[in-house]
Design a protein around this motif. Structure first.
Motif, PDB file in Angstrom:
ATOM      1  N   SER A 209     -10.671  -7.333   7.137  1.00 54.88           N
ATOM      2  CA  SER A 209     -11.796  -7.856   7.919  1.00 54.88           C
ATOM      3  C   SER A 209     -12.966  -8.028   6.976  1.00 54.88           C
ATOM      4  CB  SER A 209     -12.167  -6.864   9.028  1.00 54.88           C
ATOM      5  OG  SER A 209     -12.795  -5.742   8.471  1.00 54.88           O
ATOM      6  N   GLY A 210     -14.052  -8.559   7.480  1.00 59.58           N
ATOM      7  CA  GLY A 210     -15.223  -8.717   6.632  1.00 59.58           C
ATOM      8  C   GLY A 210     -15.703  -7.410   6.067  1.00 59.58           C
ATOM      9  N   CYS A 211     -15.620  -6.353   6.860  1.00 59.06           N
ATOM     10  CA  CYS A 211     -16.107  -5.048   6.400  1.00 59.06           C
ATOM     11  C   CYS A 211     -15.288  -4.528   5.240  1.00 59.06           C
ATOM     12  CB  CYS A 211     -16.076  -4.039   7.546  1.00 59.06           C
ATOM     13  SG  CYS A 211     -17.255  -4.385   8.850  1.00 59.06           S
ATOM     14  N   ALA A 212     -14.038  -4.930   5.141  1.00 54.27           N
ATOM     15  CA  ALA A 212     -13.166  -4.407   4.091  1.00 54.27           C
ATOM     16  C   ALA A 212     -13.565  -4.919   2.721  1.00 54.27           C
ATOM     17  CB  ALA A 212     -11.719  -4.782   4.374  1.00 54.27           C
ATOM     18  N   THR A 213     -14.374  -5.947   2.654  1.00 52.70           N
ATOM     19  CA  THR A 213     -14.769  -6.494   1.366  1.00 52.70           C
ATOM     20  C   THR A 213     -16.220  -6.193   1.026  1.00 52.70           C
ATOM     21  OG1 THR A 213     -15.378  -8.610   2.357  1.00 52.70           O
ATOM     22  CG2 THR A 213     -13.109  -8.368   1.593  1.00 52.70           C
ATOM     23  N   GLN A 214     -16.855  -5.353   1.804  1.00 53.31           N
ATOM     24  CA  GLN A 214     -18.258  -5.033   1.570  1.00 53.31           C
ATOM     25  C   GLN A 214     -18.412  -3.584   1.151  1.00 53.31           C
ATOM     26  OE1 GLN A 214     -20.605  -7.433   1.698  1.00 53.31           O
ATOM     27  NE2 GLN A 214     -18.895  -8.806   2.127  1.00 53.31           N
TER      28      GLN A 214
ATOM     29  N   PRO B 149     -11.470  -7.052  -2.582  1.00 52.13           N
ATOM     30  CA  PRO B 149     -10.122  -7.562  -2.844  1.00 52.13           C
ATOM     31  C   PRO B 149      -9.432  -6.875  -4.020  1.00 52.13           C
ATOM     32  CG  PRO B 149     -11.629  -9.370  -2.405  1.00 52.13           C
ATOM     33  CD  PRO B 149     -12.472  -8.131  -2.507  1.00 52.13           C
ATOM     34  N   VAL B 150     -10.194  -6.583  -5.083  1.00 53.78           N
ATOM     35  CA  VAL B 150      -9.564  -5.940  -6.241  1.00 53.78           C
ATOM     36  C   VAL B 150      -9.101  -4.529  -5.896  1.00 53.78           C
ATOM     37  CG1 VAL B 150     -11.736  -5.055  -7.237  1.00 53.78           C
ATOM     38  CG2 VAL B 150      -9.773  -5.502  -8.718  1.00 53.78           C
ATOM     39  N   GLU B 151      -9.855  -3.828  -5.046  1.00 49.65           N
ATOM     40  CA  GLU B 151      -9.445  -2.492  -4.613  1.00 49.65           C
ATOM     41  C   GLU B 151      -8.200  -2.595  -3.732  1.00 49.65           C
ATOM     42  OE1 GLU B 151     -11.269   1.456  -2.300  1.00 49.65           O
ATOM     43  OE2 GLU B 151     -12.514  -0.330  -2.573  1.00 49.65           O
ATOM     44  N   THR B 152      -8.182  -3.571  -2.853  1.00 49.14           N
ATOM     45  CA  THR B 152      -7.018  -3.775  -1.998  1.00 49.14           C
ATOM     46  C   THR B 152      -5.780  -4.061  -2.842  1.00 49.14           C
ATOM     47  OG1 THR B 152      -8.336  -4.626  -0.173  1.00 49.14           O
ATOM     48  CG2 THR B 152      -6.022  -5.233  -0.186  1.00 49.14           C
ATOM     49  N   LEU B 153      -5.918  -4.923  -3.839  1.00 47.59           N
ATOM     50  CA  LEU B 153      -4.789  -5.252  -4.710  1.00 47.59           C
ATOM     51  C   LEU B 153      -4.249  -4.003  -5.402  1.00 47.59           C
ATOM     52  CD1 LEU B 153      -2.947  -7.352  -6.000  1.00 47.59           C
ATOM     53  CD2 LEU B 153      -4.716  -7.708  -7.758  1.00 47.59           C
ATOM     54  N   TYR B 154      -5.166  -3.145  -5.849  1.00 43.29           N
ATOM     55  CA  TYR B 154      -4.744  -1.892  -6.489  1.00 43.29           C
ATOM     56  C   TYR B 154      -3.918  -1.044  -5.529  1.00 43.29           C
ATOM     57  CZ  TYR B 154      -5.102   2.994  -7.918  1.00 43.29           C
ATOM     58  OH  TYR B 154      -4.811   4.292  -8.214  1.00 43.29           O
ATOM     59  N   TYR B 155      -4.378  -0.911  -4.290  1.00 41.04           N
ATOM     60  CA  TYR B 155      -3.643  -0.098  -3.321  1.00 41.04           C
ATOM     61  C   TYR B 155      -2.277  -0.706  -3.005  1.00 41.04           C
ATOM     62  CZ  TYR B 155      -8.139   2.240  -2.489  1.00 41.04           C
ATOM     63  OH  TYR B 155      -9.312   2.937  -2.631  1.00 41.04           O
ATOM     64  N   MET B 156      -2.225  -2.008  -2.887  1.00 40.17           N
ATOM     65  CA  MET B 156      -0.951  -2.650  -2.593  1.00 40.17           C
ATOM     66  C   MET B 156       0.041  -2.495  -3.743  1.00 40.17           C
ATOM     67  SD  MET B 156      -1.297  -3.676   0.501  1.00 40.17           S
ATOM     68  CE  MET B 156      -2.343  -2.214   0.695  1.00 40.17           C
ATOM     69  N   MET B 157      -0.477  -2.591  -4.971  1.00 48.43           N
ATOM     70  CA  MET B 157       0.394  -2.392  -6.131  1.00 48.43           C
ATOM     71  C   MET B 157       0.848  -0.940  -6.227  1.00 48.43           C
ATOM     72  SD  MET B 157      -1.564  -4.790  -8.949  1.00 48.43           S
ATOM     73  CE  MET B 157      -0.404  -4.352 -10.257  1.00 48.43           C
ATOM     74  N   LYS B 158      -0.045  -0.030  -5.882  1.00 46.76           N
ATOM     75  CA  LYS B 158       0.295   1.400  -5.873  1.00 46.76           C
ATOM     76  C   LYS B 158       1.412   1.664  -4.861  1.00 46.76           C
ATOM     77  CE  LYS B 158      -2.040   5.904  -5.333  1.00 46.76           C
ATOM     78  NZ  LYS B 158      -1.186   6.502  -4.294  1.00 46.76           N
ATOM     79  N   ALA B 159       1.271   1.095  -3.671  1.00 46.53           N
ATOM     80  CA  ALA B 159       2.289   1.274  -2.644  1.00 46.53           C
ATOM     81  C   ALA B 159       3.615   0.657  -3.075  1.00 46.53           C
ATOM     82  CB  ALA B 159       1.820   0.651  -1.331  1.00 46.53           C
TER      83      ALA B 159
ATOM     84  N   VAL C   8      -0.850  -0.723   4.500  1.00 45.23           N
ATOM     85  CA  VAL C   8      -1.775  -1.640   5.156  1.00 45.23           C
ATOM     86  C   VAL C   8      -3.179  -1.324   4.668  1.00 45.23           C
ATOM     87  CG1 VAL C   8      -1.915  -0.097   7.156  1.00 45.23           C
ATOM     88  CG2 VAL C   8      -2.650  -2.460   7.365  1.00 45.23           C
ATOM     89  N   ALA C   9      -3.959  -2.357   4.382  1.00 46.49           N
ATOM     90  CA  ALA C   9      -5.354  -2.193   3.984  1.00 46.49           C
ATOM     91  C   ALA C   9      -6.246  -2.592   5.149  1.00 46.49           C
ATOM     92  CB  ALA C   9      -5.672  -3.049   2.765  1.00 46.49           C
ATOM     93  N   VAL C  10      -7.125  -1.706   5.537  1.00 44.41           N
ATOM     94  CA  VAL C  10      -8.011  -1.945   6.676  1.00 44.41           C
ATOM     95  C   VAL C  10      -9.455  -1.811   6.220  1.00 44.41           C
ATOM     96  CG1 VAL C  10      -6.282  -1.073   8.299  1.00 44.41           C
ATOM     97  CG2 VAL C  10      -8.006   0.498   7.389  1.00 44.41           C
ATOM     98  N   ALA C  11     -10.363  -2.073   7.130  1.00 39.75           N
ATOM     99  CA  ALA C  11     -11.789  -1.917   6.836  1.00 39.75           C
ATOM    100  C   ALA C  11     -12.128  -0.457   6.562  1.00 39.75           C
ATOM    101  CB  ALA C  11     -12.614  -2.453   7.996  1.00 39.75           C
TER     102      ALA C  11
ATOM    103  N   SER D  82     -15.872  -0.696  -7.542  1.00 40.26           N
ATOM    104  CA  SER D  82     -17.045  -0.716  -6.663  1.00 40.26           C
ATOM    105  C   SER D  82     -17.556  -2.145  -6.483  1.00 40.26           C
ATOM    106  CB  SER D  82     -18.167   0.158  -7.229  1.00 40.26           C
ATOM    107  OG  SER D  82     -17.819   1.526  -7.165  1.00 40.26           O
ATOM    108  N   PRO D  83     -17.889  -2.531  -5.254  1.00 43.32           N
ATOM    109  CA  PRO D  83     -18.458  -3.873  -5.019  1.00 43.32           C
ATOM    110  C   PRO D  83     -19.759  -4.048  -5.794  1.00 43.32           C
ATOM    111  CG  PRO D  83     -17.763  -2.854  -2.953  1.00 43.32           C
ATOM    112  CD  PRO D  83     -17.685  -1.782  -4.003  1.00 43.32           C
ATOM    113  N   ASP D  84     -20.053  -5.280  -6.136  1.00 44.19           N
ATOM    114  CA  ASP D  84     -21.209  -5.557  -7.001  1.00 44.19           C
ATOM    115  C   ASP D  84     -22.512  -4.980  -6.449  1.00 44.19           C
ATOM    116  OD1 ASP D  84     -19.610  -6.881  -8.796  1.00 44.19           O
ATOM    117  OD2 ASP D  84     -20.080  -8.878  -8.033  1.00 44.19           O
TER     118      ASP D  84
END
Length: 234
Positions: free
Chosen positions: A9-14, A77-87, A95-98, A170-172
């Motif tokens: 969701s939008g919150c997941a990228t903030q 997105p980069v954090e999500t990618l890390y978690y997906m690769m870890k899994a 699953v990656a959620v907000a 960390s987000p910018d």
């Protein structure tokens, strides 16, 4: 066979923040209670804040109770990618959620520290980190608990992880704040371990990022005084 499911969701990228006014939120949502709790926390109404975070945690548990995947909470997105690769490496479904449900745990952990409940705070933060293991803000709060306990080596290890997480994930909009906090945490730990030269490097790194970092300046002065005292005793 493992599967990877990304629900963003939008919150997941903030970064972690509650920017929407409460009046626009669904009052039966975790987002509402986290935002409400944060408002109470900001006004130093800690007990009321904890009650709100508890409501959010309860709703989160109900939402996720039937999920079989590993649940990660991500801010970018980069954090999500890390978690997906870890899994994927662990051959697990994920699953990656907000960030909301992990934030509820984090903020409650932060709040209970006001009452000296160190073990409960660490337990809550560990739960938050199980959802967001690369979250520098959560890691630094665990490091802070180790500082309170005077567990300097443990604190150093956690703050080093926080520094790496801040630099990478960390987000910018929060990177500078989270990176300098982690570096200061490393510096504090190194001072207590008697490693003044290494501590000095870390505080100078803080000033390179933020020349107005008053805490880093203060600690560099403290290191100078420590060295002067040592020289005076010799």
């Amino acid at each position: 066979m493992f599967s990877l499911i990304i629900l963003l969701s939008g919150c997941a990228t903030q970064g972690t923040q509650q920017s929407s006014p409460l009046s626009t939120m669904d009052k039966d949502s975790p987002e509402y209670y986290v935002a409400s709790g944060y408002s109470f926390l900001s006004n130093r109404s800690t007990k009321k804040a904890i009650k709100e975070f508890d409501k959010a945690i309860d709703l989160c548990q109900k939402q996720h109770k039937d999920r079989e995947e590993v649940i990660y909470a991500s801010r970018s997105p980069v954090e999500t990618l890390y978690y997906m690769m870890k899994a994927a490496a662990e051959q697990k479904s994920a699953v990656a959620v907000a960030q909301t449900c992990a934030d509820a745990l984090y903020f409650k952990g932060y709040a209970v520290l006001d009452f000296g409940e160190l073990e409960l705070a660490q337990n809550l933060l560990d739960q938050a980190l199980s959802m967001s293991p690369a979250n520098a803000m959560y890691l630094s709060e665990v490091g802070h608990i180790h500082h309170i306990k005077k567990s300097w080596k443990e604190a150093l290890d956690v703050f080093i992880k926080a520094e790496d997480a801040a630099e990478t994930y960390s987000p910018d909009q929060v990177k500078q704040k989270e990176l300098t906090r982690a570096k200061r945490g490393i510096g504090f730990s190194l001072i207590e371990l008697g490693r003044l030269d290494e501590a000095e490097v870390k505080f100078n790194e803080c000033l390179e990022i933020n020349p107005n970092d008053k805490t880093a300046k203060h600690e560099l002065e403290y290191i100078k005084r420590l060295r002067t005292n040592v020289q005076g005793d010799s």
